[in-house]
Design a protein around this motif. Structure first.
Motif, PDB file in Angstrom:
ATOM      1  N   LEU A   1       0.851  -1.197   0.000  1.00  0.00           N
ATOM      2  CA  LEU A   1       0.000   0.000   0.000  1.00  0.00           C
ATOM      3  C   LEU A   1       0.883   1.242   0.000  1.00  0.00           C
ATOM      4  CD1 LEU A   1      -2.674  -1.179   2.610  1.00  0.00           C
ATOM      5  CD2 LEU A   1      -2.745  -1.388   0.113  1.00  0.00           C
ATOM      6  N   LEU A   2       1.450   1.554  -1.142  1.00  0.00           N
ATOM      7  CA  LEU A   2       2.493   2.584  -1.218  1.00  0.00           C
ATOM      8  C   LEU A   2       1.961   3.990  -0.998  1.00  0.00           C
ATOM      9  CD1 LEU A   2       4.581   1.233  -4.237  1.00  0.00           C
ATOM     10  CD2 LEU A   2       4.824   0.739  -1.792  1.00  0.00           C
ATOM     11  N   THR A   3       0.639   4.200  -1.137  1.00  0.00           N
ATOM     12  CA  THR A   3       0.075   5.546  -0.966  1.00  0.00           C
ATOM     13  C   THR A   3      -0.580   5.724   0.403  1.00  0.00           C
ATOM     14  OG1 THR A   3      -2.021   4.879  -1.984  1.00  0.00           O
ATOM     15  CG2 THR A   3      -0.329   5.789  -3.440  1.00  0.00           C
ATOM     16  N   ILE A   4      -0.522   4.703   1.246  1.00  0.00           N
ATOM     17  CA  ILE A   4      -1.200   4.787   2.546  1.00  0.00           C
ATOM     18  C   ILE A   4      -0.586   5.892   3.401  1.00  0.00           C
ATOM     19  CG2 ILE A   4       0.278   3.118   3.730  1.00  0.00           C
ATOM     20  CD1 ILE A   4      -3.457   2.948   4.122  1.00  0.00           C
ATOM     21  N   ARG A   5      -1.464   6.687   4.026  1.00  0.00           N
ATOM     22  CA  ARG A   5      -0.974   7.767   4.899  1.00  0.00           C
ATOM     23  C   ARG A   5      -1.490   7.626   6.329  1.00  0.00           C
ATOM     24  NH1 ARG A   5      -1.249  13.570   2.102  1.00  0.00           N
ATOM     25  NH2 ARG A   5      -0.238  14.034   4.098  1.00  0.00           N
ATOM     26  N   PHE A   6      -2.636   6.960   6.509  1.00  0.00           N
ATOM     27  CA  PHE A   6      -3.196   6.768   7.843  1.00  0.00           C
ATOM     28  C   PHE A   6      -3.515   5.290   8.002  1.00  0.00           C
ATOM     29  CE2 PHE A   6      -4.282  11.047   6.454  1.00  0.00           C
ATOM     30  CZ  PHE A   6      -3.751  11.801   7.484  1.00  0.00           C
ATOM     31  N   LEU A   7      -2.726   4.592   8.807  1.00  0.00           N
ATOM     32  CA  LEU A   7      -2.920   3.169   9.059  1.00  0.00           C
ATOM     33  C   LEU A   7      -3.243   2.998  10.545  1.00  0.00           C
ATOM     34  CD1 LEU A   7      -2.878   0.247   8.103  1.00  0.00           C
ATOM     35  CD2 LEU A   7      -0.406   0.204   8.557  1.00  0.00           C
ATOM     36  N   VAL A   8      -4.483   2.594  10.826  1.00  0.00           N
ATOM     37  CA  VAL A   8      -4.969   2.506  12.203  1.00  0.00           C
ATOM     38  C   VAL A   8      -5.469   1.089  12.439  1.00  0.00           C
ATOM     39  CG1 VAL A   8      -6.482   3.523  13.951  1.00  0.00           C
ATOM     40  CG2 VAL A   8      -5.688   4.918  12.038  1.00  0.00           C
ATOM     41  N   LEU A   9      -4.700   0.297  13.184  1.00  0.00           N
ATOM     42  CA  LEU A   9      -5.037  -1.103  13.462  1.00  0.00           C
ATOM     43  C   LEU A   9      -5.161  -1.348  14.964  1.00  0.00           C
ATOM     44  CD1 LEU A   9      -2.522  -2.806  10.960  1.00  0.00           C
ATOM     45  CD2 LEU A   9      -4.892  -2.123  10.545  1.00  0.00           C
ATOM     46  N   SER A  10      -5.303  -0.348  15.756  1.00  0.00           N
ATOM     47  CA  SER A  10      -5.268  -0.457  17.215  1.00  0.00           C
ATOM     48  C   SER A  10      -6.501  -1.176  17.764  1.00  0.00           C
ATOM     49  CB  SER A  10      -5.166   0.938  17.832  1.00  0.00           C
ATOM     50  OG  SER A  10      -6.242   1.757  17.405  1.00  0.00           O
ATOM     51  N   ASN A  11      -6.381  -1.618  19.038  1.00  0.00           N
ATOM     52  CA  ASN A  11      -7.483  -2.257  19.766  1.00  0.00           C
ATOM     53  C   ASN A  11      -8.016  -3.486  19.041  1.00  0.00           C
ATOM     54  OD1 ASN A  11      -7.790   0.859  20.764  1.00  0.00           O
ATOM     55  ND2 ASN A  11      -8.471  -0.568  22.346  1.00  0.00           N
ATOM     56  N   ASN A  12      -7.118  -4.379  18.687  1.00  0.00           N
ATOM     57  CA  ASN A  12      -7.476  -5.664  18.128  1.00  0.00           C
ATOM     58  C   ASN A  12      -6.687  -6.748  18.873  1.00  0.00           C
ATOM     59  OD1 ASN A  12      -9.379  -5.420  15.690  1.00  0.00           O
ATOM     60  ND2 ASN A  12      -7.913  -3.764  15.295  1.00  0.00           N
TER      61      ASN A  12
END
Length: 578
Positions: free
Chosen positions: A447-458
């Motif tokens: 995902l080369l254009t990703i700017r906001f990656l939110v994977l919390s609380n899992n």
């Protein structure tokens, strides 16, 4: 050369890269010239006075230059002028004088996108005193710094068909004389400081097609009396962005005389019932009733209107019930049902949808297996804050044009799917507060254009995959509240130069804090708490210079974040950038 052509009637030199508009013209011989178009060149002088000697001029177009200074009084000598366009010069300023209002043959006057200031009363009074009434049909004064009340004399410009006054600082109420403008077709008053009640004479604008009235401080009520004779009305926009007490007071059984195509009402009270006066509006293509205090179900007659829509937005109300799959949309369609009480399975409509916002409702059950087939052109999907369960279906990988995928605050489970790598343009991926488990897949580094990656609380485990270093545009990386382990990768500090938020709290990271993190010169929030870290705190933490300044507007975070401040957890959403 041109001045030696006395028989020339029209001279068109737009977009010609002419650098200079001569201030002096010693041998002017344009005795027959009627049309002069010098638009979009780049002249940066004042308006030259030799123009006022071309007394047969019918049309003068100087728009989109860099002309400056006041409008000279010499325009009053061009009494045959029918079109004058000085719009888009940016540096034209001063007040609009009464002399300009003496041009009684003027049919089109365009002065928008400049820096004109002061009141317009003298100018409009001048126009209203024309012996056989002003010929003015089109008046554009938008995007200036004009102020004061609209004069009563505005209602004497009886030939007006188009009136653009938006994005100024006009005050006061709409003059009752507005009802005299029986030929008026379009009225733009958006983004002023007008207040007061709508005059009942408003209802006499029988030719009006477009009403743009947003962002003022209106008072009182809009009733049938204001609308009963608007038989030509097609577009109505009324958006509240400032203090306004205006609301609608329309009887239950009223039937409008118009057929709207475009209706946008935001943050004005229409409720508590869904407006029944819409039941004969069979030609709507845009319907926005956002934040309109409606506490009701969407009535069955609404679904039976057989509308083909560009946009449906009823977000921010208290609407309830189930949503049928019968709506039809044109490309590119947009739906916003967010912040209501809708329930049942997620609705799916036309393949022409590009934006789908269903957040903050009571939708339940799994994400439909055929989501990717039914809506292949989606660019934005937000189904957060519902009660969805199950895993992410394989068909989501078909959404090749997706830019934002927000599925947070549900009961979704399973692993993070490998097929997300197919969505190569993804900008925001927010999966926080679900039950996802397993490792973060290496494929996420695609995902080369990703700017906001939110994977919390899992319940994610394992180490941060090295492939994530490929995501060099990252602004915010939030992996907190999981079961991740291993060392904090040093490459984060070297591969993500624009990172402003790094949140790894409440995991099982061990080892030391890598000094390479100090290279994150744009970092505003760093949270490594509640891990198994040891060793010294790097001395270079003093290099986090961005923590001392407000982030530029371009870096305002789009989403929410849980931040621990002085021992208390806060969830920031729209105000996180502060």
């Amino acid at each position: 050369i041109f001045s030696k052509l006395p028989s020339i009637v029209e001279l068109h030199l737009p977009n010609s890269n002419l650098p200079i508009l001569p201030i002096h013209f010693p041998s002017l011989n344009f005795t027959s010239l009627q049309v002069l178009d010098l638009s979009n060149n780049g002249f940066n002088s004042t308006i030259p006075h030799w123009l006022f000697n071309i007394t047969n001029l019918l049309s003068l177009d100087l728009n989109s230059n860099d002309l400056q200074g006041d409008i000279p009084d010499g325009f009053a000598s061009l009494n045959s002028l029918q079109l004058l366009d000085l719009s888009g010069n940016s540096f034209l300023e001063g007040q609009l004088s009464r002399n300009l209002g003496t041009l009684c043959n003027l049919q089109t006057l365009k002065l928008s996108l400049n820096q004109f200031r002061g009141e317009v009363s003298d100018f409009i009074d001048g126009l209203s005193e024309c012996i056989n009434s002003s010929s003015l049909a089109r008046l554009e004064l938008g995007y200036n710094q004009l102020t004061g009340n609209l004069p009563i004399s505005l209602g004497y410009l009886k030939n007006l068909r188009y009136l653009e006054l938006w994005y100024n600082s006009f005050l006061g109420s709409i003059p009752p004389s507005i009802g005299n403008l029986t030929f008026l077709e379009e009225l733009y008053l958006t983004s002023n400081q007008m207040n007061g009640k709508f005059p009942e004479s408003f209802g006499q604008l029988s030719a009006i097609r477009v009403l743009e009235l947003s962002d003022n401080q209106w008072e009182g009520f809009i009733t049938e009396a204001h609308l009963r004779n608007l038989t030509s009305l097609e577009e109505l926009s009324l958006i509240k962005t400032s203090n306004s007490s205006l609301s609608f007071n329309i009887s239950f059984d009223w039937i409008p005389p118009f057929k709207l195509r475009y209706l946008v009402i935001r943050y004005y009270q229409l409720g508590p019932k869904f407006p029944t006066w819409l039941r004969n509006q069979t030609e709507l293509t845009t319907l926005v009733l956002n934040g309109a205090s409606i506490s009701d179900t969407l009535p069955s007659w609404f679904w039976q209107l057989n509308l083909t829509l560009d946009e449906l937005d009823v977000g921010g109300n208290h609407l309830s019930g189930r949503i049928p799959n019968t709506l039809v949309f044109r490309f590119p369609g947009s739906v916003d049902l967010s912040s209501n009480r809708f329930e049942g399975p997620l609705p799916l409509w036309s393949s022409n949808l590009t934006k789908l916002y269903l957040r903050d409702n009571l939708f339940s059950g799994p994400i439909p297996n055929d989501l990717g087939q039914k809506t292949p052109f989606l660019t934005d999907l937000d189904i957060s804050f519902n009660s969805l369960n199950g895993s992410i279906p394989q068909s989501v990988g078909n959404l090749k044009q997706l830019l934002t995928l927000v599925i947070s605050n549900n009961n979704l489970s399973g692993g993070i799917p490998q097929f997300l790598k197919n969505i190569s343009s993804l900008y925001i991926l927010d999966m926080t507060k679900n039950n996802f488990s397993g490792e973060i897949p290496e494929s996420i580094g695609s995902l080369l254009t990703i700017r906001f990656l939110v994977l919390s609380n899992n319940h994610l485990s394992g180490e941060i995959p090295p492939s994530l270093k490929n995501c060099s545009l990252m602004d915010s990386l939030d992996l907190g509240e999981n079961q991740l382990s291993g060392n904090i990768p040093a490459w984060i500090g070297e591969s993500m130069p624009s990172l402003s938020i790094l949140r790894l709290r409440s995991n099982h990271f061990n080892g030391t804090i890598p000094s390479e993190l100090c290279k994150l010169s744009a970092l505003h929030i760093l949270d490594l708490s509640h891990n198994n870290l040891s060793g010294p705190i790097p001395h270079c933490v003093g290099d986090f210079s961005a923590m001392k300044v407000k982030p530029p507007d371009t870096e305002i975070y789009q989403g929410s974040l849980q931040v621990a401040i002085k021992g208390t957890q806060y969830v920031y959403q729209q105000t996180l950038y502060l």
